[in-house]
Design a protein around this motif. Structure first.
Motif, mmCIF file in Angstrom:
data_model
loop_
_atom_site.group_PDB
_atom_site.id
_atom_site.type_symbol
_atom_site.label_atom_id
_atom_site.label_comp_id
_atom_site.label_asym_id
_atom_site.label_seq_id
_atom_site.Cartn_x
_atom_site.Cartn_y
_atom_site.Cartn_z
ATOM 1 N N LEU A 249 0.835 -1.194 0.000
ATOM 2 C CA LEU A 249 0.000 0.000 0.000
ATOM 3 C C LEU A 249 0.874 1.249 0.000
ATOM 4 O O LEU A 249 1.966 1.270 0.579
ATOM 5 C CB LEU A 249 -0.906 0.015 1.234
ATOM 6 N N SER A 250 0.398 2.302 -0.638
ATOM 7 C CA SER A 250 1.137 3.553 -0.653
ATOM 8 C C SER A 250 1.113 4.192 0.736
ATOM 9 O O SER A 250 0.282 3.850 1.576
ATOM 10 C CB SER A 250 0.538 4.514 -1.676
ATOM 11 N N ILE A 251 2.035 5.135 0.967
ATOM 12 C CA ILE A 251 2.079 5.837 2.246
ATOM 13 C C ILE A 251 0.755 6.553 2.493
ATOM 14 O O ILE A 251 0.229 6.560 3.607
ATOM 15 C CB ILE A 251 3.237 6.851 2.282
ATOM 16 N N ASN A 267 3.375 11.642 8.718
ATOM 17 C CA ASN A 267 4.831 11.649 8.567
ATOM 18 C C ASN A 267 5.519 12.270 9.782
ATOM 19 O O ASN A 267 6.544 11.770 10.269
ATOM 20 C CB ASN A 267 5.230 12.413 7.306
ATOM 21 N N ARG A 268 4.953 13.367 10.285
ATOM 22 C CA ARG A 268 5.545 14.061 11.417
ATOM 23 C C ARG A 268 5.520 13.191 12.670
ATOM 24 O O ARG A 268 6.524 13.074 13.387
ATOM 25 C CB ARG A 268 4.794 15.379 11.667
ATOM 26 N N THR A 277 11.230 8.585 8.630
ATOM 27 C CA THR A 277 9.952 8.729 7.960
ATOM 28 C C THR A 277 9.370 7.356 7.646
ATOM 29 O O THR A 277 10.110 6.354 7.606
ATOM 30 C CB THR A 277 10.120 9.511 6.647
ATOM 31 N N PRO A 278 8.067 7.275 7.383
ATOM 32 C CA PRO A 278 7.482 5.986 6.992
ATOM 33 C C PRO A 278 8.161 5.399 5.758
ATOM 34 O O PRO A 278 8.375 4.184 5.677
ATOM 35 C CB PRO A 278 6.015 6.346 6.709
ATOM 36 N N SER A 284 13.858 -0.122 4.881
ATOM 37 C CA SER A 284 14.787 -0.941 5.660
ATOM 38 C C SER A 284 14.390 -2.410 5.659
ATOM 39 O O SER A 284 15.089 -3.250 6.212
ATOM 40 C CB SER A 284 14.872 -0.424 7.095
ATOM 41 N N PHE A 285 13.253 -2.724 5.061
ATOM 42 C CA PHE A 285 12.788 -4.108 5.033
ATOM 43 C C PHE A 285 12.734 -4.639 3.602
ATOM 44 O O PHE A 285 12.336 -3.937 2.674
ATOM 45 C CB PHE A 285 11.376 -4.235 5.649
ATOM 46 N N LYS A 286 13.118 -5.906 3.467
ATOM 47 C CA LYS A 286 12.896 -6.642 2.227
ATOM 48 C C LYS A 286 12.130 -7.893 2.652
ATOM 49 O O LYS A 286 12.536 -8.589 3.558
ATOM 50 C CB LYS A 286 14.226 -7.061 1.573
ATOM 51 N N LYS A 287 11.058 -8.193 1.999
ATOM 52 C CA LYS A 287 10.220 -9.255 2.516
ATOM 53 C C LYS A 287 9.485 -10.001 1.413
ATOM 54 O O LYS A 287 9.343 -9.532 0.303
ATOM 55 C CB LYS A 287 9.176 -8.691 3.466
#
Length: 292
Positions: A249-251, A267-268, A277-278, A284-287
């Motif tokens: 899903l998009s941010i 975001n804040r 930030t989101p 940082s994840f690869k899944k």
């Protein structure tokens, strides 16, 4: 009092399992608890710290733990782990997957005992991890959901036969049970967990439980150790973290799904709480994810 996130797992009434494999460079999911059982395998993370209830241990290169009991707080922390490729396989399943009528059958005796012991967390020795390693891999990579479920059942049976599995949390460990927080706060927390996507306000919550805003706010803080606004934010962030890690899903879509009123506010708050930030958190994840 440490803040504990009540994780909302993605399992629905029609799902048997939730399975996710991740490759990451650090542990940054917060201390949490959930109603569903969780089998968590961690590879290549020697030096990381595992906390289950009142048990704190430094793990080796391989770690396999079964978590049960909805109030059992747990987390993996970075500790002295310096690995650039931590591998994690998480399998979550509802307690309702095994009915009482099924667990009383002779064939399920060892699994029943294991699930009971897992209410305080159950760690498996390296010898057992080596034995089930190929099964774990096949479950994570299997595309056919029925075969995946059959392999999972075989895995549980293999684990239930392990004579050296260690109970982690002490027998005297007593997490903050909801029933001890007062009926109104219990109901309030349950309402927030069920309606976090909606517009929740202090006046509205106080009116719902026939209290003044000041009295409700004071009682909520005493019973939970958190202000109402921070509790709502933590529940929404728990949802956001799960969607960031386990969906595409998009941010913007995640912002709406988790009850934040606009993306800039999301975001804040996220950066304030998580230090990034989101978008950076997701990067940082690869899944690979499978829901069976």
């Amino acid at each position: 009092m440490s803040k504990v996130l009540n994780e909302i797992t993605p399992i629905t009434e029609k799902d048997c399992l939730f399975i996710v494999e991740r490759h990451k460079t650090e542990f940054n999911y917060p201390l949490h608890r959930h109603r569903d059982f969780e089998l968590n395998f961690v590879e290549n993370a020697a030096g990381a710290q595992r906390i289950v209830g009142d048990n704190v241990e430094t793990i080796d290169a391989y770690d396999l733990v079964l978590i049960g009991g909805e109030n059992l707080e747990h987390v993996w922390k970075q500790g002295k782990c310096h690995s650039s490729d931590i591998r994690e396989i998480t399998i979550q399943f509802s307690p309702g997957l095994f009915s009482k009528d099924l667990l009383v059958r002779n064939q399920f005796a060892s699994i029943k005992e294991m699930l009971s012991r897992a209410e305080h967390g159950l760690a498996f020795p390296l010898s057992t991890i080596v034995q089930v390693y190929s099964t774990l891999n096949s479950i994570a990579r299997e595309k056919e959901s029925f075969v995946q479920f059959i392999n999972f059942m075989h895995l549980l049976y293999q684990l239930s036969l392990c004579p050296d599995a260690r109970v982690l949390a002490g027998s005297s460990y007593a997490p903050s049970d909801w029933e001890q927080e007062g009926s109104r706060i219990l109901a309030a927390r349950q309402y927030i967990d069920d309606h976090y996507q909606e517009d929740l306000t202090l006046p509205g919550m106080a009116e719902m439980f026939s209290m003044t805003p000041a009295a409700f706010s004071r009682l909520f803080k005493i019973k939970t150790g958190s202000s109402l606004s921070n509790y709502i934010i933590d529940v929404r962030l728990a949802c956001a973290i799960r969607l960031l890690v386990d969906t595409t899903l998009s941010i913007s879509e995640i912002c709406g799904e988790c009850g934040f009123n606009n993306q800039s506010n999301f975001n804040r708050i996220f950066k304030s709480k998580k230090g990034q930030t989101p978008r950076d958190f997701r990067a940082s994840f690869k899944k690979n994810k499978t829901i069976v």
